[in-house]
Motif scaffolding. Sequence first.
Motif, short mmCIF file in Angstrom:
data_model
loop_
_atom_site.label_atom_id
_atom_site.label_comp_id
_atom_site.label_asym_id
_atom_site.label_seq_id
_atom_site.Cartn_x
_atom_site.Cartn_y
_atom_site.Cartn_z
N ASN A 1 -4.59 -2.61 6.76
CA ASN A 1 -4.20 -3.67 5.83
C ASN A 1 -5.09 -3.74 4.61
O ASN A 1 -4.73 -4.35 3.60
CB ASN A 1 -4.20 -5.02 6.55
CG ASN A 1 -5.56 -5.36 7.14
OD1 ASN A 1 -6.26 -4.45 7.60
ND2 ASN A 1 -5.92 -6.62 7.14
N ASP A 2 -6.26 -3.12 4.66
CA ASP A 2 -7.16 -3.10 3.51
C ASP A 2 -6.84 -1.98 2.53
O ASP A 2 -7.34 -1.97 1.40
CB ASP A 2 -8.62 -2.95 3.97
CG ASP A 2 -9.08 -4.11 4.83
OD1 ASP A 2 -8.67 -5.24 4.55
OD2 ASP A 2 -9.86 -3.87 5.77
N SER A 3 -6.02 -1.02 2.94
CA SER A 3 -5.78 0.18 2.13
C SER A 3 -5.18 -0.13 0.76
O SER A 3 -5.61 0.45 -0.25
CB SER A 3 -4.87 1.14 2.89
OG SER A 3 -5.48 1.54 4.10
N PRO A 4 -4.17 -1.03 0.64
CA PRO A 4 -3.64 -1.32 -0.70
C PRO A 4 -4.71 -1.88 -1.65
O PRO A 4 -4.77 -1.50 -2.82
CB PRO A 4 -2.54 -2.35 -0.43
CG PRO A 4 -2.13 -2.10 0.98
CD PRO A 4 -3.38 -1.70 1.69
N ALA B 1 -7.05 0.84 -2.73
CA ALA B 1 -6.45 1.76 -3.70
C ALA B 1 -6.38 1.15 -5.10
O ALA B 1 -6.53 1.87 -6.09
CB ALA B 1 -5.05 2.16 -3.24
N THR B 2 -6.16 -0.16 -5.19
CA THR B 2 -5.99 -0.79 -6.50
C THR B 2 -7.29 -1.33 -7.08
O THR B 2 -7.33 -1.66 -8.27
CB THR B 2 -4.98 -1.95 -6.39
OG1 THR B 2 -5.43 -2.88 -5.39
CG2 THR B 2 -3.61 -1.43 -6.00
N THR C 1 -8.13 6.45 1.37
CA THR C 1 -7.80 5.68 0.16
C THR C 1 -9.04 5.33 -0.64
O THR C 1 -9.00 5.29 -1.87
CB THR C 1 -7.07 4.37 0.56
OG1 THR C 1 -5.95 4.69 1.38
CG2 THR C 1 -6.59 3.62 -0.67
#
Length: 217
Positions: A7-10, A13-14, A31
């Motif tokens: 759940n931390d990946s987005p 990435a941003t 990521t």
Amino acid sequence: MIGDGVNDSPALATSDVGIAIGAGTDVAIETAGIVLVNSKLTDVIIAIHLARTIYRRIQLNFVWALGYNTLAIPIASGVLYPVVHTALPPFLAAVAMVLSSLSVLISSLLLNWYKPPQFDKKYGRALRKGTLGIESANISGLGPSIVVQVQCESMAKGGSCCCSPESCECYECEEHDNIIPTNRKTEYFPGCQKTWGKSCVCQPCKCTGCTECHSDK
């Protein structure tokens, strides 16, 4: 952003800088831009400090090379010939060019002597009613030494403690009676249970002013 889960990946990435924990999921590691191999959060401070040190070194090398070449190229091209009536030999110009690159290389190699910030942790039992745990950390190597006390986010911002009475481990928390009185620090021998409110078990008693053992030491 620092994370270790799917759940931390987005967010990793941003974010401008994504930092993943080495023991986290493969998605987070792939990521993130930085991975903490040792899975220690203190490495975040070291990573930021190292990045700033390298960036300052790049700036120094750039300014030095720009200044060096700004002065050396006109001299090599003969700008001083009307004054000294002699031209710079080609081999000296070549040596000067090599020295420019060599000086930048040596400056970069000095990063091998980089010293990361040091973390000196203080452990005790007073904040947890006898259970051993960390009470404060002293961070040195970032300029003036910084002492970080164990506190919740609310107390760190100057507010009241937001912990439950059973789980509170905040340093100097008046609300949950996690204050280590000054007399405890001076009267009781280090490690004695009297420090966190229990009975003295020193054999022989080494606590100054201990009424239970009637010690006069």
